[in-house]
Design an enzyme around this catalytic site. Structure first.
Site, mmCIF file in Angstrom:
data_model
loop_
_atom_site.group_PDB
_atom_site.id
_atom_site.type_symbol
_atom_site.label_atom_id
_atom_site.label_comp_id
_atom_site.label_asym_id
_atom_site.label_seq_id
_atom_site.Cartn_x
_atom_site.Cartn_y
_atom_site.Cartn_z
ATOM 1 C CE1 TYR A 111 -3.962 -1.976 5.169
ATOM 2 C CE2 TYR A 111 -3.133 0.205 4.608
ATOM 3 C CZ TYR A 111 -3.654 -1.016 4.215
ATOM 4 O OH TYR A 111 -3.861 -1.281 2.874
ATOM 5 C CB SER A 153 -0.870 0.023 1.257
ATOM 6 O OG SER A 153 -1.446 1.292 1.418
#
Ligand code: NDP
Length: 261
Positions: A162, A149
Site C-alpha cells: 500500500y 496517503s
C-alpha cells in the site's frame, strides 16, 4: 454555501464511500455537476440520496457503477460523463484500497497477489484513467487531484505494498504536473493521515474480521486511544479531506485565471 464549482463538471472516483463521498457531496453542494462512482450500487445510491436530500437537482448527479480496475470500466465512466454533461473540468482520483494477505502476514511476507491487486487500483488505474480523461481536461483547462496517503512518506510501515503504491502515486503526481501544465491542466494531491471512513466495512469485512485482520483498524484504534499523538487531537473525518481537496482545486483555478493558463 458558496458556489465555487458552478459550471464545472467533476468525476470523483471512489465516491460510494468515505472521502470520495464527502468530496462529491461538497462539490455538488457548491454548484458542480458530479459523476459519482464505485462498484457497490447500494452505497452509490446512498451517496446519490445524500446529495439529492440536500436539494441538489437530480440532473446534476450521474451515478456510474463500474470497476475501475478494468479499462472497460474506466471507458464507461469517461464516456457516460461526457455523454451526459458534455465536458470534464475536474478528475479526483480517490478510489483506492488497502488489501490484506489472506493469512494475515505483513511486510514483505505478504503474498504477491496483494501487491498486484494494490497496484492495479491504487496506481495503474490512476494512470490509465488520467490518460483517458486527458483530452477533455485539456479542453477545459481543468484539474486533477490524486488522493495519496501519509503512508507514502519516508517512514517504514508494515503495509508495504500500500505504501509503495502511494509513493508511486506521489511521483506520478509530480511528473504528470510537469507534463500537463503546458496544456493548462494542473495536477495536485492530498496525503491524508488517519480518516474514519469505515474502509474495512466497504471492502466487505464484518466488524469482527476488521478488528482481527485490518491493519488500518488496528492503527485507527491506536490513534483513537492515543490522541496525544495527533497534533490537532482528533482523527480526521472525510469532510475534512473534502474541504482540502476543494480548497486546492479552487485556488489552482484562480491561479490559472490570473496567469491565463
Ligand atoms: P473507502 O474504502 O471508504 O472508499 C474507497 C472507495 O474506493 C469506495 O468508494 C470504493 O467503491 C472505491 N473503490 C475501491 N476499489 C474500486 C474499484 N476496483 N473500482 C471502483 N471503485 C473502487 O476508502 P477511504 O475513503 O478511506 O479512502 C479513499 C482514498 O483515500 C483511498 O485512495 C485511500 O487510500 C486514501 N486514504 C485513506 C485514508 C484513511 O484513513 N481512510 C488515509 C490516507 C489515504 P466500491 O467499494 O463501491 O467499489
Amino acid at each position: 454555501m458558496s458556489n465555487r464549482f458552478s459550471g464545472k463538471v467533476a468525476i470523483v472516483t471512489g465516491s460510494s464511500n468515505g472521502i470520495g463521498r464527502a468530496t462529491a457531496f461538497l462539490f455538488a453542494q457548491e454548484g458542480a455537476k458530479v459523476t459519482i462512482t464505485g462498484r457497490n450500487t447500494q452505497r452509490l445510491e446512498e451517496t446519490k440520496h445524500e446529495i439529492l436530500k440536500a436539494g441538489i437537482p437530480e440532473q446534476h448527479v450521474l451515478a456510474i457503477a463500474t470497476d475501475l480496475a478494468t479499462e472497460k470500466g474506466q471507458d464507461k465512466l469517461i464516456n457516460e460523463t461526457i455523454k451526459k454533461f458534455g465536458r470534464l473540468d475536474i478528475l479526483v482520483n480517490n478510489a483506492g484500497a488497502l488489501f490484506h494477505d489472506a493469512q494475515g502476514r505483513n511486510g514483505i511476507a505478504q503474498d504477491i497477489s496483494v501487491y498486484d491487486r494494490t497496484m492495479e487500483i491504487n496506481m495503474r488505474s490512476v494512470v490509465t484513467l488520467t490518460q483517458k480523461a486527458k483530452k477533455y481536461l485539456i479542453e477545459a483547462k481543468g484539474e486533477i487531484l490524486n488522493v495519496s496517503s501519509m503512508a507514502a512518506g519516508p517512514q517504514s510501515v508494515s503495509v508495504i505494498y500500500y505504501a509503495m503504491s502511494k509513493a508511486a502515486l506521489d511521483q506520478f503526481t509530480r511528473s504528470a504536473a510537469i507534463d500537463l501544465i503546458q496544456h493548462g491542466v494542473r495536477v495536485n494531491s492530498v496525503s491524508p493521515g488517519v480518516v474514519a471512513t469505515g474502509a474495512g466495512e466497504a471492502m466487505g469485512m464484518t466488524p469482527e474480521m476488521e478488528q482481527k485482520l485490518s491493519v488500518f483498524s488496528q492503527y485507527f484504534n491506536f490513534v483513537e486511544s492515543h490522541k496525544d499523538c495527533i497534533p490537532c487531537g482528533s482523527v480526521g473525518r472525510p469532510i475534512d479531506i473534502a474541504h482540502i481537496i476543494a480548497f486546492l482545486i479552487v485556488n489552482c483555478l484562480l491561479i490559472s485565471l490570473d496567469k491565463r493558463l
